[in-house]
Structure formats: C-alpha cells, structure tokens
Design an enzyme around this catalytic site. Sequence first.
Site, PDB file in Angstrom:
ATOM      1  N   GLU A   1       0.695  -1.030  -0.400  1.00  0.00           N
ATOM      2  CA  GLU A   1       0.043   0.289   0.256  1.00  0.00           C
ATOM      3  C   GLU A   1       1.206   0.882   0.534  1.00  0.00           C
ATOM      4  O   GLU A   1       0.847   2.572  -1.261  1.00  0.00           O
ATOM      5  CB  GLU A   1      -0.872   0.183   1.238  1.00  0.00           C
ATOM      6  CG  GLU A   1      -2.563  -1.132   0.995  1.00  0.00           C
ATOM      7  CD  GLU A   1      -3.008   0.023   0.134  1.00  0.00           C
ATOM      8  OE1 GLU A   1      -3.390  -0.674  -1.226  1.00  0.00           O
ATOM      9  OE2 GLU A   1      -3.371   0.843  -0.098  1.00  0.00           O
ATOM     10  N   ASP A   2       1.819   1.370   0.761  1.00  0.00           N
ATOM     11  CA  ASP A   2       2.510   2.668   1.267  1.00  0.00           C
ATOM     12  C   ASP A   2       4.176   2.860   0.300  1.00  0.00           C
ATOM     13  O   ASP A   2       4.738   3.993   0.475  1.00  0.00           O
ATOM     14  CB  ASP A   2       2.943   2.386   2.370  1.00  0.00           C
ATOM     15  CG  ASP A   2       1.673   2.690   3.280  1.00  0.00           C
ATOM     16  OD1 ASP A   2       0.206   2.773   2.451  1.00  0.00           O
ATOM     17  OD2 ASP A   2       1.549   2.324   4.235  1.00  0.00           O
TER      18      ASP A   2
END
Length: 748
Positions: free
Chosen positions: A107-108
């Site tokens: 996700e990051d």
Amino acid sequence: MQSDRHLSNSNHHAGKRPSDSLNPPAPLLPADTEDSQLTLSLKHYLKQQDIEQIWEAYRFGEAAHRGQMRKSGEPYITHPVSVAIILSRLHLDTPTIIAALLHDVVEDTGITKEQVAEKFGAQVAELVDGLSKLDKIEFQSATEAQAENFRKMLLAMSQDVRVILVKLADRLHNMQTLDVMKPEKRRRIARETLEIYAPIANRLGLNEIYQELEDLSFKNHYPMRYGVLSKAILAARGNRKEVVGKILDAVKDRLAEMKIDAEVYGREKHLYSIYKKMTGKTIAFSQIYDIYGFRVVVKDLPACYAALGVLHGLYKPIPGKFKDYIAIPKANGYQSLHTTLFGPFGTPIEIQIRSQEMHNIADAGVAAHWLYKTTDAHFTAMQQQTHQWLQRLLEIQSESADSLEFLEHLKVDLFPDEVYVFTPKGKILALPKGATAVDFAYAVHTDIGNRCVAVKINQELAPLRSELRNGDHVEIITAAHAHPNSAWLNYVVSGKARAHIRHFLKSLQSNESAELGERMLNKALLALHTDASKISDTQWQKLLRDYGAKNKQEILTDIGLGKRLNVMVAHQLMAMGEEHGERHAKQPNKPLGTITIRGSEGMAVQFAQCCRPIPGDPILGFINKDKGLVIHTHDCPSIRKFRVDPEKWLDVEWDPDTKRLFKVNLKLATANKPGMLAKIAAEIAQANSNIDHISMEESDNSAYTNIMFTVQIENRVHLAELMRKLRRIPEVVRINRVKGSGAEQRAQ
Ligand code: MN
C-alpha cells in the site's frame, strides 16, 4: 492480582515508556536482534530458522519504509513491528508474522505483490494482498444493520482467517497510538473500531484484543466519560482492596481445604463493560459493585463443577445468576461456569470457573488453535464443531509439504451463503451467493430493477448477468423505457427479483393483450359499419354486467387472449344499443377487417411453431382459447383441416415496420465434409442473422447430409438474402425453408 489485560499492558511499553517498569524492557528496534521484544516473544514457540526468516522480512520492510514517519515522529517500521509483537503473543505462525511486518509495504511503498511472493513465498504474498484489499474498503454508514453487514463482509473478504487476525492487531496498535491524532479523527476511528472491529474480535473469541479495543475506543470516543469513570474506579479500587483481598484468601483457602488444585485471580472488569452496564440499566456507579470479578482456573472439566460446589458452600449463590457455558458454550467457543455469590460484606461476587484449556481458548479464541494443536483436551461437541474447519486446516498443513496446496485449503468461507457489495452511495447490501447485477438492481429499488440496462462493476461495464463478488462496487445503469426481460429469470437468484420480474411480465402480457383486443374489436365493429367511438358508456356498462366483468380492460384482454371472440363482443355491444332503439345495419356476413401484426404484441400473439411465419409471408390468424391469437402462414399444412371453420379465422397482415427478429427453419443438404458447419455458420453471421438451433441427421457415412437450422431473420427479404449467401457455398446442394412437419416441405 493479575490484570485481565496483560497483553495490552506489556504492549503499551512498546519502546515508548521505559520508565514505567523497574526492569528496562527489551528494545523495539532493531527487531532482528537476539534481545529485541519481537525476538524474545518469538523464541517462546518458533525455531531459530523461522526467526531468521522473520528477521529477513523485518530488514526488507525496514528498507521499504525507510524515511517514512508515523504521526508521532517515530520511524514507520515501529508500527509493523508492534503489530508483529501482538501476533507473536498469540503464537501465530511464521507466514502471519512476516505478513504483519510487511502489511503496509504494498500500500505505502513501491513494493509489488510479486516482489513479496518472490522473496517470501505465495502464502505471505496472499496474506499481504488480502490486507491491502481490506484497507481499500471505506466504512461509511452509521446504522447497526450496516455495521453487521460490514463485519460480515470483512470476514468474508478475508478468506484466510489469518488476514483478519493481522488486521485486528493492526487496528489494536493504531488504537494504542491514537493520541497524536486530532479529536474528530480519534472519534471517527474509535467509533469504527467499536462498531466493526471489536465485535469481530469478540466473535472470533479473541477476548484480550476485544476488551482492549473496546476500552481504547471508549477512551477516544468519550474522553470525558472515560476520565470520570476511570477515576471512580481508581477510588473504588482503593476502598475495596481490603475486601477483595479477604475474599480472595477465603476462596483460595477453601479450595485448598477441599483439595482442589486451582489458581485464583481477582480481576477488574474492563471499563467499557462497566460503562455499558451503567448506561444500559441507568444505574449510578455507586450501585455497580461488581467491578471486580474472580476467576478460578482448575486443571480439568470435572474440577470445574467440583470447585463450583465448594464455592456455593462458602458463600450463598444469588438465584438466577448461574450460567453453564461449559454445557452450552458461546458461539465463539467460549466455555466457563459463571456464578454470583453473596459476599461477606453485602457485596455480590462474580466468579468464573474454567479449566486451563478453556482459559487458553477464552484468551486467544481462534488463534488458540495454532497454539494448542493436540487433541488431548476435552473438547465438547459444540467446540469441535465451532472450530472444526481450523482443525481440518491444521491436519492438511501437517500432511502437505506443498504450501500452494495448503493455501488452496486455507481459503475459508465464513459466510458461504451470502455476498456483500457496495452501492454507489457506499451502502452495503447482503445478497444471496450467486447474485447477479439484476438481483442487485432489484435489491436497491424495484424501479431500478425494472429499468436496468447495464451495470458497472468496479467502474467497468459488465453484462447484467455478471455474478457479484464480495466487496464489488456496483452501479446500475437504467433507461427510461427499458423493461424486464424474461431471460433474466434464468439467472436471478433472489426471490425479490424473481417476483418483480414475473409480476412485470404478467402485467405486460395483459396490457399487450388488451391493446391487441382493442384493435380486434375495432375491426369487428368496422365490419358492422360502426366504430368504437359510437359505442356509448351505457352499452359498455350493460355488457360488463352481462359478462360479469370488472372493466373494459378485462374484456379487451380476453379478446386479445382469444378467450372471447371479437365478432361476438361487437355484436353484443351493438345489441345493447338496439334495446335503446338505435338503428344499425346488421350485416354479419360481411368480411371482418384486417388486423395488423407488429410482432411486438408479446404473449398475446403467438407465431406458430409449425410454419414459423415471417414478415412478408401471407398469414392467417387463428383464435385459440388458451394461446390467444396464433399466426400461421396461408400455406401451413397443419391448418388445412381447420380452415373450414371461418368463424375462428381472422384476416391479419404484417405491419410494414416490424422491429424484431423471427425464427425460421431451414433445411440444408450439404456435402459431408469437415468444417462444413463452420462455413455455414460464418455465412449466417455474415448475413446478420443468428443461429437459434442446429440439428443434424444421424450420419450414415453417405456423401451428403441434411442439417436443420433455426435462424433469426427480419423478414422475407432478409431470408432471401441469407439463402442466396448460403447457396454460394459450393458444398451446399439444396436449401429449403421448412413449414409444417418435415414431410411437407416446399422448395423456395
Ligand atoms: Mn497498519
């Protein structure tokens, strides 16, 4: 005295407040050292080679997140490490701990699922992917029913129960470190936790996590109330210390006296449960005596009942307060005996009695099955059933060396009968498994269902028959003049959709029949040298009374459906007029007018299967009592014998502007060569026609064979064009349009 929340307490130390403890706690970072908190926790149950794999994941995650900071100013990696520590206390397996360390990398950071798979295997990649998917879901709604659906969707989407365990640990650590957020964000996250995540933890039997999630939510959602209540409890704790100590000693002594091996704890109830009790029953804190409870842990099941007997002898039980969760465990597998006694100073004492095994399950719930694989415990049938799937998984895991195969079996459908999807407004709908876009449309609103023409699933156009999957965002596209199609009945699964489609088709049929009936009646009236406008209301009223019909529509529908003859109705209407002395020319033998057939009359007009008339064919209408008006071609062999009864026949003609496809039977004699069928099919498609049905004669190895086609065409011109195209195929030696039984075909 031991707190009920040792897990949270020790976790609160996570590298933040070393001064809280006399012994300096192990360092949080770097996590790949022998004395780090994570390693110390892992060493309780994992082998060195597993721990080294986890270290590898830590280094990978740390590098990926390097430079990213949490709101608190700490390096981002402290968060995944803390999540991994929470899970290591539940003794979760190596892939789960690795997934916890990597749960935010996809996700990051720039890391892909494929990179994770390459480095740590498919299983870890699937877990991380599952977590990323959960992160994308936004919780919006406020109603209780929505919260329940949302919880179910989260569980269903998790498939692998380990995904939800990591998610819960992730949420727990975020709740523990919520202080740095702004008040309204804290409240929002707290509410979400209270409505969604805490109940999931409870359902999975993760008591520790459940209670801590609730208390942290309470603290962040209602900081004032939390402050007041915790102060009151602090004071009460001081006041009651002596009392509690005395009771504890008395209980311990009596059990020892009766030779029951037991550990006895005083335990403070968690704040939120006290708060709920106060709000639920509107009682003041001073009336809540039972902020303390006692827990007695014995070695096995018989000892539980023995201890209960002993304690009921020590203090008198309060009637109606005894609950046997051993005989009847809670849905999440929780087992204990609960009883409340009259204490020595007028205080009620709540006591839970359980075996060590039950205690483990009560703390770790579903996760306990990773912890205690052996079956030497006395599982009740209920518990066996509750956790059967997990035990089965563990068996598969130990038998199968192939992790892919294991993964296959690991997919758990927690709610096998339902699927959860989003509306464009973010509402969640629960539909039966296998539900399609049409089911969804009807679930939103009947009008949406009746007018739907297409669907966007996750922003992409898809057919209406598409089966929906958990978490899909579904948007129905409607058109003002669209209406339900009988083909939908083949794939809708919800009762609501089915009922509405059926209802619509029925009313449509009656409207269409009434419309046709009106045209038929008008023709009959014209033949009597009058027309509908000359029929008075009185004439209609009399007719309705005579027929016992409700309204004009009913009569017209009956005519359209062939239940009443238009000629008869026309005559009777005229007769009603005669009684009033109205003059009219009675010429019943004049031919009736012609009825125009548009092909869009629906069920009211049937095209005979025997001859399959198409626009351009000379046609005749035959009134059938059950089927309505049946259209045949003039030369249809099957009607020769009926033609003698002209009363039943209507002159019909094609509307010049028919807008539908009609079925036609063709018989082709072709050379028996491979690839013939494909050639013919290609030509049919070329001519903008569709094949509805194909049948072939049984092969007798002869050089020629007959193939029967049912094709869809617009009219005779279209058919002629198609047949011309087919004749051009060298191997096709003969083409017939087939009418009536196969014996009576006629070459065109
Ligand atoms: Mn996270």
